[in-house]
Design an enzyme around this catalytic site. Structure first.
Site, PDB file in Angstrom:
ATOM      1  CG  ASP A 193      -2.099   0.883   1.074  1.00 31.33           C
ATOM      2  OD1 ASP A 193      -1.909   2.117   1.030  1.00 31.33           O
ATOM      3  OD2 ASP A 193      -3.213   0.364   0.952  1.00 31.33           O
ATOM      4  CE1 TYR A 246      -9.924  10.210  -9.012  1.00 36.53           C
ATOM      5  CE2 TYR A 246     -11.254  11.460 -10.574  1.00 36.53           C
ATOM      6  CZ  TYR A 246     -10.131  10.707 -10.293  1.00 36.53           C
ATOM      7  OH  TYR A 246      -9.207  10.453 -11.278  1.00 36.53           O
TER       8      TYR A 246
HETATM    9  N1  LIG Z   1      -8.905   6.081 -16.353  1.00 33.99           N
HETATM   10  C1  LIG Z   1      -9.108   7.372 -16.633  1.00 33.99           C
HETATM   11  O1  LIG Z   1      -9.848   7.718 -17.553  1.00 33.99           O
HETATM   12  C2  LIG Z   1      -8.394   8.437 -15.830  1.00 33.99           C
HETATM   13  C3  LIG Z   1      -8.635   9.788 -16.140  1.00 33.99           C
HETATM   14  C4  LIG Z   1      -7.963  10.753 -15.393  1.00 33.99           C
HETATM   15  C5  LIG Z   1      -7.093  10.405 -14.382  1.00 33.99           C
HETATM   16  N2  LIG Z   1      -6.898   9.099 -14.090  1.00 33.99           N
HETATM   17  C6  LIG Z   1      -5.975   8.730 -13.009  1.00 33.99           C
HETATM   18  O2  LIG Z   1      -5.065   7.777 -13.516  1.00 33.99           O
HETATM   19  C7  LIG Z   1      -4.706   6.853 -12.489  1.00 33.99           C
HETATM   20  C8  LIG Z   1      -4.948   5.436 -12.974  1.00 33.99           C
HETATM   21  O3  LIG Z   1      -6.318   5.264 -13.305  1.00 33.99           O
HETATM   22  P1  LIG Z   1      -6.872   3.839 -13.754  1.00 33.99           P
HETATM   23  O4  LIG Z   1      -8.084   4.051 -14.572  1.00 33.99           O
HETATM   24  O5  LIG Z   1      -5.750   3.061 -14.300  1.00 33.99           O
HETATM   25  O6  LIG Z   1      -7.329   3.238 -12.351  1.00 33.99           O
HETATM   26  P2  LIG Z   1      -7.128   1.755 -11.787  1.00 33.99           P
HETATM   27  O7  LIG Z   1      -8.047   1.614 -10.630  1.00 33.99           O
HETATM   28  O8  LIG Z   1      -7.205   0.757 -12.883  1.00 33.99           O
HETATM   29  O9  LIG Z   1      -5.620   1.791 -11.268  1.00 33.99           O
HETATM   30  C9  LIG Z   1      -5.264   2.291  -9.998  1.00 33.99           C
HETATM   31  C10 LIG Z   1      -4.337   1.276  -9.376  1.00 33.99           C
HETATM   32  O10 LIG Z   1      -3.889   1.769  -8.105  1.00 33.99           O
HETATM   33  C11 LIG Z   1      -3.954   0.718  -7.174  1.00 33.99           C
HETATM   34  N3  LIG Z   1      -4.110   1.341  -5.859  1.00 33.99           N
HETATM   35  C12 LIG Z   1      -5.165   2.061  -5.405  1.00 33.99           C
HETATM   36  N4  LIG Z   1      -4.930   2.471  -4.155  1.00 33.99           N
HETATM   37  C13 LIG Z   1      -3.699   1.998  -3.801  1.00 33.99           C
HETATM   38  C14 LIG Z   1      -2.917   2.072  -2.622  1.00 33.99           C
HETATM   39  N5  LIG Z   1      -3.350   2.710  -1.536  1.00 33.99           N
HETATM   40  N6  LIG Z   1      -1.703   1.481  -2.607  1.00 33.99           N
HETATM   41  C15 LIG Z   1      -1.243   0.820  -3.710  1.00 33.99           C
HETATM   42  N7  LIG Z   1      -1.957   0.695  -4.842  1.00 33.99           N
HETATM   43  C16 LIG Z   1      -3.172   1.283  -4.879  1.00 33.99           C
HETATM   44  C17 LIG Z   1      -5.123  -0.152  -7.603  1.00 33.99           C
HETATM   45  O11 LIG Z   1      -5.024  -1.483  -7.139  1.00 33.99           O
HETATM   46  C18 LIG Z   1      -5.015  -0.072  -9.110  1.00 33.99           C
HETATM   47  O12 LIG Z   1      -4.201  -1.099  -9.641  1.00 33.99           O
HETATM   48  C19 LIG Z   1      -5.519   7.238 -11.257  1.00 33.99           C
HETATM   49  O13 LIG Z   1      -4.698   8.032 -10.428  1.00 33.99           O
HETATM   50  C20 LIG Z   1      -6.653   8.059 -11.844  1.00 33.99           C
HETATM   51  O14 LIG Z   1      -7.132   8.995 -10.895  1.00 33.99           O
HETATM   52  C21 LIG Z   1      -7.526   8.092 -14.793  1.00 33.99           C
END
Ligand SMILES: NC(=O)c1ccc[n+]([C@@H]2O[C@H](COP(=O)([O-])OP(=O)(O)OC[C@H]3O[C@@H](n4cnc5c(N)ncnc54)[C@H](O)[C@@H]3O)[C@@H](O)[C@H]2O)c1
Length: 328
Positions: A50, A140
Site C-alpha cells: 500500500d 475525487y
Molecule cells: N482512467 C481514466 O480515464 C483516468 C482519467 C484521469 C485520471 N486518471 C488517473 O489515472 C490513475 C490510474 O487510473 P486507472 O483508470 O488506471 O485506475 P485503476 O483503478 O485501474 O488503477 C489504480 C491502481 O492503483 C492501485 N491502488 C489504489 N490504491 C492503492 C494504494 N493505496 N496502494 C497501492 N496501490 C493502490 C489499484 O489497485 C489499481 O491497480 C488514477 O490516479 C486516476 O485517478 C484516470
C-alpha cells in the site's frame, strides 16, 4: 532509467509500465491490488503493498535504486468519493503524502503524477488548456487537485522536480489484444457499451440527452492508453529536479455518448440498445483537451485520433477476454 510505478497493476499504470519497459527502461510496479491485476504486469517485478506504507515504499525505492516515480495509485470512482470521501482523501491525499515522504527518505527527486481533467471547472471555451481555472466537481477530483498543490509545495521546499499530467478519458487496449481495461465494477463508457454486444448487458443507460451539446449527450475526449503511455515516457525524460510542469493529455477531439455508441455499433457490427435516463449529478456537458502544449513542448503525437480505431482495440481485448484478467 529505473522507474517505480505506483498503481502499476491498474489500467493506465500497467499500460505505461509495459510501454516504458518496451522502450528499454527498468520498471517496478507497486500496487496493493485493490483494483489492479497481477497479470497486467506480465513478468515485470511487482511489489504488493500500500502506498500508505511509507517504510515499505522507502525500502522498495532504495533497493530498486529508483531514479523516478510515476504515481498512478489512487481511488478513482467518482460516486464512491461522494459516498465515502474519507477513503478518497485518505488513499489519494494521505497515500501521496506517504509517497512523497518515502521519496524524500530514499532521495528520489523526479515524479510524474496522474491528475485529471475533472479538476477543471466549467468553461465557455470548446477546449480546456492547462490555464483553464480549476474548480473540481467531485470529492475525487478535489483530492487530485489537493495532491497537485501538495506536490508543488514539496517540490519547492525539498527540491524535487515534477510533471502533473491531467488526463482526459483513458480508453482502448494494447494492440497485442492481451491487455486492456478490467475495472470491477466497470464505470467507463466504452467497456460498458461493449458489454451489450458481448451479451453481458441488455442495454446501455444514457444519462441525460438535454445537455447543451449538438445531440444533447455529454461530450468527452477519449485518449488511447498507448498515447497516454508515450506522453508519460516523453514527460519523464523531460523531468529533472528543477521541473515544475503541467500538461493535458487528450486528443483535442470530443465524442458524445451517442457518437461512442454509434462507433461501437460500427466496430462490432451489432445494434446496441440504449435507454435515456435522468442526468447524473455532477456530469459536466463537455470535457475536451487543448493538447497543444504537450505537442509543441514535448513533441507528442497521438497515434489514435480515430475513435473507431481506439474502440477496435478495446473490442479485440473484450472479445478475447470477456471476463477480464484471469477469466474469472
Ligand atoms: N482512467 C481514466 O480515464 C483516468 C482519467 C484521469 C485520471 N486518471 C488517473 O489515472 C490513475 C490510474 O487510473 P486507472 O483508470 O488506471 O485506475 P485503476 O483503478 O485501474 O488503477 C489504480 C491502481 O492503483 C492501485 N491502488 C489504489 N490504491 C492503492 C494504494 N493505496 N496502494 C497501492 N496501490 C493502490 C489499484 O489497485 C489499481 O491497480 C488514477 O490516479 C486516476 O485517478 C484516470
Amino acid at each position: 532509467m529505473k522507474i517505480l510505478i505506483t498503481g502499476g497493476a491498474g489500467y493506465v499504470g500497467s499500460a505505461c509500465l509495459r510501454y516504458v519497459a518496451a522502450q528499454g527502461h527498468e520498471v517496478m510496479a507497486y500496487d496493493n491490488l485493490v483494483m489492479g491485476h497481477r497479470e497486467a504486469v506480465d513478468d515485470h517485478p511487482l511489489v504488493v503493498g500500500d502506498i500508505a506504507d511509507t517504510a515499505l515504499l522507502t525500502k522498495t525505492l532504495k533497493d530498486f535504486g529508483a531514479d523516478a516515480v510515476m504515481h498512478f495509485a489512487a481511488a478513482t470512482y467518482v460516486g464512491e468519493s461522494v459516498e465515502d470521501p474519507e477513503y478518497h482523501y485518505r488513499n489519494n491525499v494521505g497515500g501521496t503524502l506517504s509517497l512523497l515522504n518515502a521519496m524524500r527518505a530514499a532521495d528520489v527527486k523526479r515524479l510524474l503524477f496522474s491528475s485529471t481533467c475533472a479538476t477543471y471547472g466549467m468553461t465557455e471555451s470548446e477546449t480546456m488548456s492547462e490555464t483553464t481555472p480549476q474548480d473540481p466537481f467531485s470529492p475525487y477530483a478535489r483530492t487530485k487537485l489537493a495532491v497537485e498543490w501538495m506536490i508543488r509545495d514539496f517540490a519547492e521546499a525539498y527540491g524535487m522536480g515534477f510533471t502533473l499530467l491531467r488526463y482526459f478519458n483513458a480508453s482502448g487496449a494494447d494492440p497485442d489484444g492481451r491487455h486492456g481495461e478490467d475495472h470491477r465494477p466497470e464505470n467507463h463508457l466504452i467497456p460498458l457499451v461493449l458489454e451489450v454486444p458481448l451479451g453481458q448487458r441488455d442495454k446501455i443507460m444514457v444519462f441525460g440527452d438535454d445537455y447543451p451539446t449538438p445531440d444533447g449527450t455529454c461530450i468527452r475526449d477519449y485518449v488511447h492508453t498507448q498515447d497516454l503511455a508515450s506522453a508519460h515516457l516523453l514527460a519523464i525524460m523531460a523531468t529533472d529536479v528543477t521541473t515544475r510542469e503541467v500538461f493535458n493529455i487528450g486528443t483535442g477531439n470530443g465524442q458524445s455518448v451517442m457518437q461512442i455508441i454509434e462507433a461501437c455499433e460500427k466496430v462490432t457490427g451489432q445494434t446496441i440498445a440504449r435507454e435515456i435516463v435522468e442526468r447524473r449529478p455532477g456530469d459536466p456537458p463537455r470535457l475536451v483537451a487543448k493538447p497543444d502544449k504537450l505537442k509543441t513542448q514535448l513533441g507528442w503525437e497521438p497515434q489514435y485520433s480515430d475513435i473507431e480505431k481506439t474502440i477496435q482495440t478495446a473490442w479485440s481485448w473484450h472479445k478475447a477476454n470477456p471476463n477480464g484478467y484471469g477469466g474469472d
